[in-house]
Design a protein around this motif. Sequence first.
Motif, PDB file in Angstrom:
ATOM      1  N   UNK A 113       2.699 -53.806 -33.439  1.00  0.00           N
ATOM      2  CA  UNK A 113       2.465 -52.578 -34.219  1.00  0.00           C
ATOM      3  C   UNK A 113       1.304 -51.778 -33.631  1.00  0.00           C
ATOM      4  N   UNK A 114       1.269 -51.727 -32.302  1.00  0.00           N
ATOM      5  CA  UNK A 114       0.209 -51.031 -31.576  1.00  0.00           C
ATOM      6  C   UNK A 114       0.837 -50.097 -30.553  1.00  0.00           C
ATOM      7  N   UNK A 115       0.258 -48.921 -30.382  1.00  0.00           N
ATOM      8  CA  UNK A 115       0.779 -47.956 -29.412  1.00  0.00           C
ATOM      9  C   UNK A 115       0.265 -48.307 -28.022  1.00  0.00           C
ATOM     10  N   UNK A 116       0.856 -49.315 -27.428  1.00  0.00           N
ATOM     11  CA  UNK A 116       0.426 -49.804 -26.115  1.00  0.00           C
ATOM     12  C   UNK A 116       0.726 -48.782 -25.024  1.00  0.00           C
ATOM     13  N   UNK A 117      -0.073 -48.845 -23.945  1.00  0.00           N
ATOM     14  CA  UNK A 117       0.046 -47.901 -22.842  1.00  0.00           C
ATOM     15  C   UNK A 117       0.141 -48.646 -21.521  1.00  0.00           C
ATOM     16  N   UNK A 118       0.940 -48.122 -20.610  1.00  0.00           N
ATOM     17  CA  UNK A 118       1.157 -48.768 -19.311  1.00  0.00           C
ATOM     18  C   UNK A 118      -0.063 -48.573 -18.407  1.00  0.00           C
ATOM     19  N   UNK A 119      -0.453 -49.641 -17.717  1.00  0.00           N
ATOM     20  CA  UNK A 119      -1.533 -49.561 -16.724  1.00  0.00           C
ATOM     21  C   UNK A 119      -1.015 -49.892 -15.327  1.00  0.00           C
ATOM     22  N   UNK A 120      -0.282 -50.977 -15.216  1.00  0.00           N
ATOM     23  CA  UNK A 120       0.324 -51.349 -13.929  1.00  0.00           C
ATOM     24  C   UNK A 120       1.735 -51.840 -14.190  1.00  0.00           C
ATOM     25  N   UNK A 121       2.485 -52.072 -13.144  1.00  0.00           N
ATOM     26  CA  UNK A 121       3.897 -52.396 -13.293  1.00  0.00           C
ATOM     27  C   UNK A 121       4.281 -53.608 -12.445  1.00  0.00           C
ATOM     28  N   UNK A 122       5.351 -54.271 -12.868  1.00  0.00           N
ATOM     29  CA  UNK A 122       6.008 -55.302 -12.074  1.00  0.00           C
ATOM     30  C   UNK A 122       7.490 -54.947 -11.999  1.00  0.00           C
ATOM     31  N   UNK A 123       8.122 -55.218 -10.871  1.00  0.00           N
ATOM     32  CA  UNK A 123       9.545 -54.950 -10.728  1.00  0.00           C
ATOM     33  C   UNK A 123      10.344 -55.749 -11.752  1.00  0.00           C
ATOM     34  N   UNK A 124      11.545 -55.296 -12.051  1.00  0.00           N
ATOM     35  CA  UNK A 124      12.389 -55.958 -13.047  1.00  0.00           C
ATOM     36  C   UNK A 124      12.575 -57.452 -12.760  1.00  0.00           C
ATOM     37  N   UNK A 125      12.881 -57.882 -11.516  1.00  0.00           N
ATOM     38  CA  UNK A 125      13.106 -59.313 -11.296  1.00  0.00           C
ATOM     39  C   UNK A 125      11.838 -60.141 -11.128  1.00  0.00           C
ATOM     40  N   UNK A 164      -7.473 -45.114 -18.887  1.00  0.00           N
ATOM     41  CA  UNK A 164      -8.108 -44.314 -17.842  1.00  0.00           C
ATOM     42  C   UNK A 164      -9.107 -45.142 -17.051  1.00  0.00           C
ATOM     43  N   UNK A 165      -9.902 -45.961 -17.761  1.00  0.00           N
ATOM     44  CA  UNK A 165     -10.885 -46.798 -17.089  1.00  0.00           C
ATOM     45  C   UNK A 165     -10.214 -47.817 -16.174  1.00  0.00           C
ATOM     46  N   UNK A 166      -9.155 -48.456 -16.657  1.00  0.00           N
ATOM     47  CA  UNK A 166      -8.452 -49.461 -15.857  1.00  0.00           C
ATOM     48  C   UNK A 166      -7.832 -48.823 -14.618  1.00  0.00           C
ATOM     49  N   UNK A 167      -7.232 -47.650 -14.796  1.00  0.00           N
ATOM     50  CA  UNK A 167      -6.642 -46.958 -13.650  1.00  0.00           C
ATOM     51  C   UNK A 167      -7.700 -46.586 -12.620  1.00  0.00           C
ATOM     52  N   UNK A 168      -8.904 -46.252 -13.083  1.00  0.00           N
ATOM     53  CA  UNK A 168      -9.986 -45.962 -12.151  1.00  0.00           C
ATOM     54  C   UNK A 168     -10.413 -47.221 -11.409  1.00  0.00           C
ATOM     55  N   UNK A 223      -8.460 -49.630 -10.662  1.00  0.00           N
ATOM     56  CA  UNK A 223      -7.413 -49.847  -9.665  1.00  0.00           C
ATOM     57  C   UNK A 223      -7.692 -49.022  -8.414  1.00  0.00           C
ATOM     58  N   UNK A 224      -8.058 -47.759  -8.600  1.00  0.00           N
ATOM     59  CA  UNK A 224      -8.356 -46.893  -7.456  1.00  0.00           C
ATOM     60  C   UNK A 224      -9.559 -47.406  -6.674  1.00  0.00           C
ATOM     61  N   UNK A 278      -3.834 -55.805  -2.183  1.00  0.00           N
ATOM     62  CA  UNK A 278      -4.929 -54.842  -2.103  1.00  0.00           C
ATOM     63  C   UNK A 278      -4.492 -53.416  -2.452  1.00  0.00           C
ATOM     64  N   UNK A 279      -3.245 -53.091  -2.187  1.00  0.00           N
ATOM     65  CA  UNK A 279      -2.686 -51.790  -2.556  1.00  0.00           C
ATOM     66  C   UNK A 279      -1.430 -52.045  -3.375  1.00  0.00           C
ATOM     67  N   UNK A 280      -1.165 -51.190  -4.330  1.00  0.00           N
ATOM     68  CA  UNK A 280      -0.058 -51.457  -5.258  1.00  0.00           C
ATOM     69  C   UNK A 280       1.127 -50.546  -5.073  1.00  0.00           C
ATOM     70  N   UNK A 281       1.808 -50.655  -3.934  1.00  0.00           N
ATOM     71  CA  UNK A 281       2.991 -49.823  -3.685  1.00  0.00           C
ATOM     72  C   UNK A 281       4.227 -50.470  -4.309  1.00  0.00           C
ATOM     73  N   UNK A 282       5.204 -49.649  -4.629  1.00  0.00           N
ATOM     74  CA  UNK A 282       6.469 -50.157  -5.154  1.00  0.00           C
ATOM     75  C   UNK A 282       7.130 -51.090  -4.136  1.00  0.00           C
TER      76      UNK A 282
END
Length: 297
Positions: free
Chosen positions: A130-142, A157-161, A163-164, A231-235
């Motif tokens: 019951x929380x409005x969660x927000x995406x920070x990073x992703x993992x592929x479906x499999x 915003x802080x987490x994304x920074x 990451x950068x 070290x880098x988070x490319x798809x």
Amino acid sequence: MLKHTMAFSPHNTSRDRIKHFIAGQKTTVAGVLQTHFRLTPERVTELFGLGAVYSDKKRIFEDRTLEKGGYLRIHLEPKRFPASQIDWKSTILSDEKDFLVFLKPSGIPVHATVDNSLDNALHQLRVHTKTDLLVTNRLDIPVSGVMLFAKNPSFQKRFNQWLLERKVIKFYRALVPGTPPLGRHIHYMEPGPRAPKIVSLEARKDWQKCELTIHEAIPYGELSDVKIELHTGRTHQIRSQLAFMGFPLQGDRLYGSRLKYEAQCFGETIALFSNELSFPNYGKAPWHFKKAPHWVH
């Protein structure tokens, strides 16, 4: 060079699965779905519930008026994922003030897909907590393993920074044939949305730098259990880099693996697991979350 083609049966083409409609007169969306596309009321309700209907390029979840000239896009056969089979409470590792850490199951998207807004980790955990969660990073479906959702825009915003600034430390485990060389590996990825991703050892204009370190390659039968620091988070970065090096992940047919990967899971899976996540903790010892991959007993 890796190549990939995708073939659809005559009964499962994109033309059959995605329909477009422009209203010649004022009507309703449900009316169009039932009369023009001959869908039952039950199917119309299901497509609305999945978020598979777009009116004037916006996803809609209920019937509405469609003005003359109004545009509809309908995904008649949304891809389903087994999200309802998962005990989402048991996936939660840490429920903190600003974030939620959980184990993403393989075979489930992190967030909504273009034709399905329900069968994903974000929606399911929003409902459960019951929380409005927000995406920070992703993992592929499999791919499965440790990941994080933010609980507010400030932390997101802080987490994304972080990451950068490369202050978020991410380790993965993978099963691959043979023994890949240890050390830091740098490749360059061709831009674009298509998969499989094409990578090169040579830097090219507009291509994205991909960087990872292989710390260990432990014998696992005829395979290696590899510990990777990203070290880098490319798809598809780990998948494409290791495949380019000649070590496709077990079960990853998209990147040339001929080895079947069998695991207790609910959907599509490959032998790649996000097993460690570390990030700053406001001047205290960093947050650190770690889980062993499912092939380690």
